[in-house]
Design a protein around this motif. Sequence first.
Motif, short mmCIF file in Angstrom:
data_model
loop_
_atom_site.label_atom_id
_atom_site.label_comp_id
_atom_site.label_asym_id
_atom_site.label_seq_id
_atom_site.Cartn_x
_atom_site.Cartn_y
_atom_site.Cartn_z
N ASN A 1 0.79 -1.42 0.11
CA ASN A 1 -0.13 0.04 0.21
C ASN A 1 0.70 1.25 0.01
O ASN A 1 0.47 2.44 0.47
CB ASN A 1 -0.93 -0.06 1.16
N GLY A 2 1.91 1.32 -0.44
CA GLY A 2 2.84 2.45 -0.74
C GLY A 2 2.90 2.98 -1.87
O GLY A 2 1.63 2.72 -2.72
N GLY A 3 3.65 4.08 -2.14
CA GLY A 3 3.57 4.79 -3.43
C GLY A 3 4.08 6.25 -3.37
O GLY A 3 3.79 6.71 -4.23
N PHE A 4 4.78 6.47 -2.44
CA PHE A 4 5.11 7.97 -2.25
C PHE A 4 6.47 8.26 -1.45
O PHE A 4 6.56 7.32 -0.64
CB PHE A 4 4.11 8.81 -1.77
N THR A 5 7.02 9.29 -1.71
CA THR A 5 8.28 9.75 -0.67
C THR A 5 8.24 11.06 -0.94
O THR A 5 7.93 11.70 -1.96
CB THR A 5 9.52 9.31 -1.12
N MET A 6 8.72 11.98 0.15
CA MET A 6 8.57 13.28 0.09
C MET A 6 9.96 13.71 0.92
O MET A 6 10.48 13.29 1.83
CB MET A 6 7.49 13.76 0.81
N VAL A 7 10.42 15.02 0.33
CA VAL A 7 11.45 15.84 1.09
C VAL A 7 10.71 16.97 1.58
O VAL A 7 10.18 17.73 0.83
CB VAL A 7 12.56 16.01 0.36
N ALA A 8 11.12 17.55 2.69
CA ALA A 8 10.44 18.54 3.41
C ALA A 8 11.35 19.33 4.25
O ALA A 8 12.22 19.03 4.71
CB ALA A 8 8.99 18.47 4.24
N ASN A 9 10.98 20.71 4.33
CA ASN A 9 11.64 21.66 5.40
C ASN A 9 10.56 22.49 6.26
O ASN A 9 9.71 22.93 5.55
CB ASN A 9 12.73 22.35 4.58
N ARG A 10 10.74 22.38 7.45
CA ARG A 10 9.88 23.17 8.32
C ARG A 10 10.87 24.32 8.97
O ARG A 10 11.86 24.05 9.45
CB ARG A 10 9.33 22.40 9.56
N PHE A 11 10.15 25.33 8.96
CA PHE A 11 11.02 26.57 9.50
C PHE A 11 10.07 27.57 10.20
O PHE A 11 8.94 27.41 10.28
CB PHE A 11 11.51 27.41 8.30
N GLU A 12 10.74 28.43 10.83
CA GLU A 12 10.10 29.53 11.47
C GLU A 12 9.18 30.23 10.32
O GLU A 12 9.53 30.45 9.35
CB GLU A 12 10.99 30.59 12.12
N ALA A 13 7.88 30.48 10.87
CA ALA A 13 6.87 31.04 10.02
C ALA A 13 7.40 32.49 9.36
O ALA A 13 7.97 33.15 10.15
CB ALA A 13 5.56 31.22 10.82
N LYS A 14 7.12 32.35 8.12
CA LYS A 14 7.43 33.52 7.15
C LYS A 14 6.22 34.33 6.72
O LYS A 14 5.35 33.72 6.54
CB LYS A 14 8.38 33.24 6.08
N SER A 15 6.20 35.51 6.81
CA SER A 15 5.09 36.53 6.22
C SER A 15 5.28 36.43 4.83
O SER A 15 6.44 36.99 4.51
CB SER A 15 5.11 37.78 6.88
N VAL A 16 4.46 36.11 3.91
CA VAL A 16 4.66 36.11 2.44
C VAL A 16 3.66 36.85 1.68
O VAL A 16 3.44 36.86 0.56
CB VAL A 16 4.71 34.51 1.81
N ASP A 17 2.89 37.72 2.60
CA ASP A 17 1.71 38.37 1.89
C ASP A 17 2.05 39.60 0.75
O ASP A 17 1.32 40.08 0.08
CB ASP A 17 0.89 39.07 3.00
N GLN A 18 3.43 39.74 0.75
CA GLN A 18 3.95 40.69 -0.18
C GLN A 18 4.25 40.07 -1.58
O GLN A 18 4.65 40.87 -2.46
CB GLN A 18 5.15 41.50 0.23
N PHE A 19 3.89 38.74 -1.48
CA PHE A 19 4.20 37.89 -2.88
C PHE A 19 3.06 37.28 -3.21
O PHE A 19 2.04 37.13 -2.59
CB PHE A 19 5.41 37.06 -2.56
N ASN A 20 3.11 36.75 -4.58
CA ASN A 20 1.95 35.99 -5.01
C ASN A 20 2.30 34.71 -5.70
O ASN A 20 1.59 34.14 -6.22
CB ASN A 20 0.97 36.74 -5.91
N LYS A 21 3.40 34.20 -5.91
CA LYS A 21 3.83 33.22 -6.43
C LYS A 21 5.31 32.38 -5.97
O LYS A 21 6.25 33.06 -5.62
CB LYS A 21 4.01 33.20 -8.25
N PHE A 22 5.27 31.15 -6.33
CA PHE A 22 6.56 30.55 -6.09
C PHE A 22 7.43 30.40 -7.55
O PHE A 22 6.65 30.24 -8.51
CB PHE A 22 6.48 29.35 -5.46
N ARG A 23 8.94 30.45 -7.43
CA ARG A 23 9.49 30.13 -8.42
C ARG A 23 10.60 29.04 -8.21
O ARG A 23 11.45 29.37 -7.32
CB ARG A 23 10.56 31.51 -9.01
N LEU A 24 10.45 27.88 -8.67
CA LEU A 24 11.41 26.92 -8.62
C LEU A 24 12.05 26.56 -9.74
O LEU A 24 11.81 26.89 -10.95
CB LEU A 24 10.38 25.43 -8.38
N LYS A 25 13.53 26.51 -9.39
CA LYS A 25 14.39 26.40 -10.40
C LYS A 25 15.17 24.85 -10.19
O LYS A 25 15.60 24.47 -9.11
CB LYS A 25 15.71 27.43 -10.21
N LEU A 26 14.84 24.05 -11.21
CA LEU A 26 15.04 22.43 -10.94
C LEU A 26 15.12 21.94 -12.33
O LEU A 26 14.95 22.59 -13.47
CB LEU A 26 13.93 21.93 -10.21
#
Length: 163
Positions: A53-78
Motif C-alpha cells: 500500500n505504498g507509493g510515495f516519498t517526500m522531502v520537506a523543510n519546516r522553518f520559523e513562520a514567514k510572512s509572504v503576503d507581499q508575494f503571490n507566487k513561487f519560482r522553482l529552479k530545478l
Amino acid sequence: MQDHKNLFDFSEENASKGWFIINDGVMGGLSKGSFSIDDQSAVFRGNVSTENNGGFTMVANRFEAKSVDQFNKFRLKLKGDGKNYQFRVKSDSGQQYSYVAEFSTNGEWQEILIPFNSMEPRFRGRLLDRPNFEGIRLQEVAFLIGNKKMESFELIISKISIE
C-alpha cells in the motif's frame, strides 16, 4: 513590495539545513527517498514502490513562520527526470493538510512558476473543501513524488523563491 525573495538557494552553505524525508513506510510502504547536496544543488532521489500500500516519498523543510503576503507566487529552479512531482506548502506546520501544485519535468533545467492561489488544499490525496493557499504565512515547503507506479526518480533543485 519586494521583487523576490530566496527561500532556499542551494549554492549557499546553510540551505541544506532542516530538510527531512518522509517515506510511505509510515503507512507500511517500501519507498525510499534520500536528500543530499551535490554541486551547489539539492538532490532528491530514490525509488517509489507500490508494494504494501505504498507509493510515495517526500522531502520537506519546516522553518520559523514567514510572512509572504507581499508575494503571490513561487519560482522553482530545478531539473527533473521527465516525471511528475508535487510542490507542497503549509501555512502552519501543525496543519494536517498541505496546499499542492503538480508539475511535470522534462529532463532539462526549468523554472516552474506556481501562483499561490493555484495551490489546492489536499489531505492524503483528496481535495478538501477549503480555500486555496492564501499566501499570507508560510512554514513548510516540500516536494513529493507519488505517480501510482514503481519508479526510480531524481529531482535536482537549485532554488526555491517567492515573488
